[in-house]
Motif scaffolding. Structure first.
Motif, PDB file in Angstrom:
ATOM      1  N   LEU A 186       9.993  13.146  -4.286  1.00 58.44           N
ATOM      2  CA  LEU A 186      10.726  12.062  -4.989  1.00 58.44           C
ATOM      3  C   LEU A 186      11.272  10.750  -4.294  1.00 58.44           C
ATOM      4  N   ILE A 187      11.812  10.919  -3.163  1.00 57.24           N
ATOM      5  CA  ILE A 187      12.120   9.670  -2.400  1.00 57.24           C
ATOM      6  C   ILE A 187      10.901   8.742  -1.925  1.00 57.24           C
ATOM      7  N   ASN A 188       9.834   9.445  -1.429  1.00 56.31           N
ATOM      8  CA  ASN A 188       8.667   8.669  -1.217  1.00 56.31           C
ATOM      9  C   ASN A 188       7.846   7.976  -2.290  1.00 56.31           C
ATOM     10  N   SER A 189       8.227   8.472  -3.669  1.00 57.06           N
ATOM     11  CA  SER A 189       7.446   8.028  -4.791  1.00 57.06           C
ATOM     12  C   SER A 189       8.042   6.667  -5.289  1.00 57.06           C
ATOM     13  N   GLN A 190       9.525   6.388  -4.917  1.00 53.53           N
ATOM     14  CA  GLN A 190       9.976   5.194  -5.545  1.00 53.53           C
ATOM     15  C   GLN A 190       9.353   4.009  -4.483  1.00 53.53           C
ATOM     16  N   PRO A 191       8.998   2.779  -5.189  1.00 57.70           N
ATOM     17  CA  PRO A 191       8.537   2.042  -4.397  1.00 57.70           C
ATOM     18  C   PRO A 191       9.571   0.903  -3.696  1.00 57.70           C
ATOM     19  N   THR A 192       9.226   0.649  -2.380  1.00 61.02           N
ATOM     20  CA  THR A 192      10.192   0.054  -1.761  1.00 61.02           C
ATOM     21  C   THR A 192      10.108  -1.383  -1.964  1.00 61.02           C
ATOM     22  N   PRO A 193      11.162  -2.076  -2.134  1.00 59.78           N
ATOM     23  CA  PRO A 193      11.080  -3.551  -2.323  1.00 59.78           C
ATOM     24  C   PRO A 193      10.581  -4.128  -1.009  1.00 59.78           C
ATOM     25  N   LYS A 194       9.593  -5.466  -1.108  1.00 56.16           N
ATOM     26  CA  LYS A 194       9.130  -5.965   0.107  1.00 56.16           C
ATOM     27  C   LYS A 194       9.930  -7.272   0.086  1.00 56.16           C
ATOM     28  N   CYS A 195       9.778  -8.043   1.070  1.00 52.81           N
ATOM     29  CA  CYS A 195      10.508  -9.365   1.311  1.00 52.81           C
ATOM     30  C   CYS A 195       9.661 -10.306   0.358  1.00 52.81           C
ATOM     31  N   ASP A 196      10.158 -11.219  -0.245  1.00 50.52           N
ATOM     32  CA  ASP A 196       9.526 -12.126  -0.987  1.00 50.52           C
ATOM     33  C   ASP A 196       8.631 -13.501   0.065  1.00 50.52           C
ATOM     34  N   PHE A 197       8.994 -13.300   1.013  1.00 51.81           N
ATOM     35  CA  PHE A 197       8.324 -14.501   1.950  1.00 51.81           C
ATOM     36  C   PHE A 197       7.243 -13.892   2.916  1.00 51.81           C
ATOM     37  N   CYS A 198       7.369 -12.316   3.097  1.00 46.05           N
ATOM     38  CA  CYS A 198       6.250 -11.789   3.950  1.00 46.05           C
ATOM     39  C   CYS A 198       6.200 -10.406   3.508  1.00 46.05           C
ATOM     40  N   ARG A 199       5.401  -9.450   3.949  1.00 53.84           N
ATOM     41  CA  ARG A 199       5.140  -7.890   3.676  1.00 53.84           C
ATOM     42  C   ARG A 199       5.720  -6.971   4.144  1.00 53.84           C
ATOM     43  N   ASN A 200       6.957  -7.387   4.940  1.00 49.49           N
ATOM     44  CA  ASN A 200       8.043  -6.263   5.442  1.00 49.49           C
ATOM     45  C   ASN A 200       9.057  -5.826   4.581  1.00 49.49           C
TER      46      ASN A 200
END
Length: 69
Positions: free
Chosen positions: A14-28
């Motif tokens: 369940l935790i891993n299925s949630q999308p993690t937000p990415k930085c708007d300026f890079c892919r971190n």
């Protein structure tokens, strides 16, 4: 298989299925959403909401005003 293992695996799925937000300026991976007060000659002062990684957060704090949302 023990029940505790099944519960832990289910919770991690369940935790891993949630999308993690990415930085708007890079892919971190983002550390949070922030309001950034910017100034340009064309538009004047403008408040923008962005997801920032640690590097871009430090850079934004050194260049202007940043507030966590």
């Amino acid at each position: 298989i023990p029940r505790s293992t099944l519960l832990v695996r289910g919770a991690m799925m369940l935790i891993n299925s949630q999308p993690t937000p990415k930085c708007d300026f890079c892919r971190n991976i983002s550390v949070g959403r922030y309001k950034i007060l910017t100034y340009s000659l064309e538009f004047g002062e403008k408040e923008v909401e962005k997801y920032l990684c640690d590097f871009h957060l430090k850079k934004a704090k050194s260049e202007g005003e940043v507030k966590e949302i």
